[in-house]
Structures are given as C-alpha cells and as structure tokens.
Design an enzyme around this catalytic site. Structure first.
Site, PDB file in Angstrom:
ATOM      1  N   HIS A 134      -2.074   0.029   3.732  1.00 57.25           N
ATOM      2  CA  HIS A 134      -1.381   1.325   3.572  1.00 57.25           C
ATOM      3  C   HIS A 134      -2.390   2.329   2.972  1.00 57.25           C
ATOM      4  O   HIS A 134      -2.252   2.752   1.822  1.00 57.25           O
ATOM      5  CB  HIS A 134      -0.170   1.136   2.654  1.00 57.25           C
ATOM      6  N   GLN A 137      -1.444   5.796   1.175  1.00 54.23           N
ATOM      7  CA  GLN A 137      -0.857   5.647  -0.156  1.00 54.23           C
ATOM      8  C   GLN A 137      -1.944   5.601  -1.227  1.00 54.23           C
ATOM      9  O   GLN A 137      -1.852   6.254  -2.271  1.00 54.23           O
ATOM     10  CB  GLN A 137      -0.037   4.350  -0.214  1.00 54.23           C
ATOM     11  N   ASP A 225       4.767  -3.130  -6.869  1.00 52.60           N
ATOM     12  CA  ASP A 225       5.380  -2.773  -5.579  1.00 52.60           C
ATOM     13  C   ASP A 225       6.578  -3.711  -5.379  1.00 52.60           C
ATOM     14  O   ASP A 225       6.737  -4.704  -6.097  1.00 52.60           O
ATOM     15  CB  ASP A 225       4.347  -2.907  -4.441  1.00 52.60           C
ATOM     16  N   ARG A 294       0.988  12.293  -1.952  1.00 51.66           N
ATOM     17  CA  ARG A 294       0.912  11.884  -0.551  1.00 51.66           C
ATOM     18  C   ARG A 294       0.678  13.120   0.313  1.00 51.66           C
ATOM     19  O   ARG A 294      -0.122  13.118   1.248  1.00 51.66           O
ATOM     20  CB  ARG A 294       2.210  11.181  -0.114  1.00 51.66           C
TER      21      ARG A 294
END
Ligand code: CP
Ligand code: NVA
Length: 308
Positions: A134, A137, A225, A294
């Site tokens: 990812h 991120q 996470d 982001r």
C-alpha cells in the site's frame, strides 16, 4: 511516463521530491476552502480513472479531490461493474483505458493484476493497494511523521500486529527513507522475508521482537493496522483475533515508547481491537493528519507520474 507501483521500485530522490512537493502544496492551501482550485493547475485537461475492486473511503475520496484541486477530472469505476469483472483480460482493459484516460489508479487483490495493468497500459499506473503493498499510504505517513517531528531518517518505527500489506510498504520505506523498523507480532503473521531483506539491503535495521512491551521501548512511532484485512478470509477472523490480541496498542503500551512518540493507523480502525479509543483520540495520535495527508501526498505522486 512513470508508474508508481511500489516504494522500493521508486528512486529515493524521487520519493523525497514527492514528499517535499506534497508539503509545499499542502502549505499553499492552508486556510482555503477545500473546494478551492490550486493556484497551479497541472492536471488541466487530464482525465484520471480510479478503479476499485475493494472498498475504500480515503483512497477514493483523496484521489478524486486531489485530481480536481489540480484541475483534472476523474471517473471512479468499480471493478465489478466493468467487463474486467466479467472475463475481459486485464491486458485488454489496460489497452482500452489507455485510449481514454491519462492515468489509471487501481485498488485490487492480486498484485499480478496491478503489474499486468501497468505492463499493458500506455499511461501511468498507480497502486492504490493490493494484497501485498500500500505505497500511497506510506507516502502520507512519511509526510505526517516529518511534519510533526522532522526527518524520519534514523528513527525507530514499531509495527504491531499483522505483517500485512501496509507493513510491507513500511519496510520498503524504511529502506528508501533510512529509518529502522521493529516488527512485533506472532511468527505466523511475520512480513514476507522479501520485504525485510529489502530494508536490510538498504542499511536499515529490521528487528523482530515478539514481546510487544520490549518492542516499543525507544519507539519514535508506533503503528497498528486492522487484524483482518480486506483480502483475509472471514473464516480466519477468530484465529487472527486470538493471535493478535496481545499486540493491541493501548495506553500502557504507548507509555513504554518515547514520551514524544507518535501513533499512526492507516484507518479504517477497529476501536478496542488493534488499538484503544484512548490511544486513537489521545495525545500521541496523528491518525487524522495521516488521512488528510493521503490527499497531499498523492497529488505529488500524480504530478510525478505525469511529469507535470
Ligand atoms: N487507508 C486507506 O487506504 O483507507 P481506505 O481503505 O478507506 O481507502
Ligand atoms: N491492511 C488493510 C489496509 C486497509 C487500508 C487491508 O488491506 O484491508
């Protein structure tokens, strides 16, 4: 034309350039209403396709808003509604979309979908999350760390829990931005050796410490996470919860990190599971700055891909 497929595939000087440009673009917008176009409009006449084969809140909205702020247009496509979800090959999809749009961002399951799309597209492709990584991120996370605490190089980042796709991109970033990473989670959920080896090959210290209390000692940044990612079968949920419960980030754990340690989570979070609300809403947490960043980080990624 440049693809943004992963942090370890992107030149460190380019990564640094994107973080610095993101910070500058963010600062230039301070105090403006969110719908205000940027003073520079580098994406004028650019059409961007955003393809989602998995759910998304942040990635979807931040890419959409970012493109528009820079003068471009977007279309958000659900993989299931495209012929892609009904047997058309990825290669053909890539060739067709390349005739219409100037850039493709995709969130998908199997990494090979992303790689095949990039191979056959004649426009840049951005990885908006796969089962394995990812990168967007972690660009936002590096920006967030640095705006709060200065350079991330040499710092100690502690990843708690599942060695998943977000953890993988953190390991790539450790190598490219020069920080150290301690992983603390159960052995069966260790990050893939390839990710650890990449960080080490670039000179980062990567430590595996099963005792999470020990792991966070001296931490500059603690990261959590979800225990069950979008690609994980729901049938593994109970087993994952049982394995990961000891790694919950709570006040007692944060108290063992450095006094000025930050807490990050890519979100969506499961309050009272991987992290308590007291930490998410507490003084160490920068989770909503991460979410905002982001937008700014990806605007720089888009510009880099398009060379504008
Ligand atoms: N962090 C993140 O990628 O969030 P979304 O799944 O909402 O896009
Ligand atoms: N590891 C999570 C990240 C979500 C942004 C997942 O893949 O579901």
């Amino acid at each position: 034309m440049r693809n943004f497929l992963d942090i370890h595939k992107t030149d460190p000087a380019d990564l640094r350039g994107m973080i610095d440009q993101a910070a500058a673009m963010k600062s230039a917008r301070q105090g403006l209403p969110k719908g205000t176009p940027d003073a520079q409009q580098p994406l004028t006449n650019h059409m961007v396709a955003l393809i989602f084969e998995k759910p998304s809140t942040r990635t979807r909205v931040s890419f959409d808003v970012g493109v528009r702020q820079m003068g471009g247009q977007t279309m958000v496509l659900s993989g299931a509604d495209m012929q892609l979800g009904h047997g058309e090959t990825i290669a053909d999809t890539a060739r067709v979309l390349s005739r219409y749009v100037d850039l493709i961002m995709i969130r998908t399951f199997d990494e090979t979908t992303l790689l095949e799309l990039a191979e056959h597209a004649s426009v840049p492709v951005i990885n908006g999350l796969t089962d394995r990584t990812h990168p967007c991120q972690i660009m936002a996370d590096v920006l967030t760390y640095e705006e709060h605490r200065g350079p991330i190089a040499g710092k100690k980042v502690v990843w708690t829990g599942d060695g998943n796709n977000v953890c993988a991109s953190f390991l790539h970033a450790a190598g490219q931005f020069g920080f150290d990473l301690t992983f603390s989670g159960p052995e069966v959920l260790d990050p893939e050796p390839e990710f650890v080896e990449f960080a080490r090959s670039k000179g980062s210290t990567v430590t595996i410490e099963r005792d999470v209390n020990k792991a966070v000692e001296g931490a500059d940044l603690v990261v959590a996470d979800t225990w069950v990612s979008m690609h994980d079968a729901q049938s593994t949920r109970e087993r994952r919860h049982n394995l990961l419960r000891p790694y919950q980030v709570n006040d007692a754990l944060m108290a063992r990190a450095k006094p000025d340690a930050l807490f990050m989570h890519c979100l969506p979070a499961h309050r009272e599971e991987e992290v308590t609300s007291s930490v998410m809403d507490g003084p160490h947490s920068v989770i909503f700055d991460e979410a905002e960043n982001r937008l700014h980080a990806q605007k720089a990624v888009l510009r880099w891909c398009l060379g504008v």
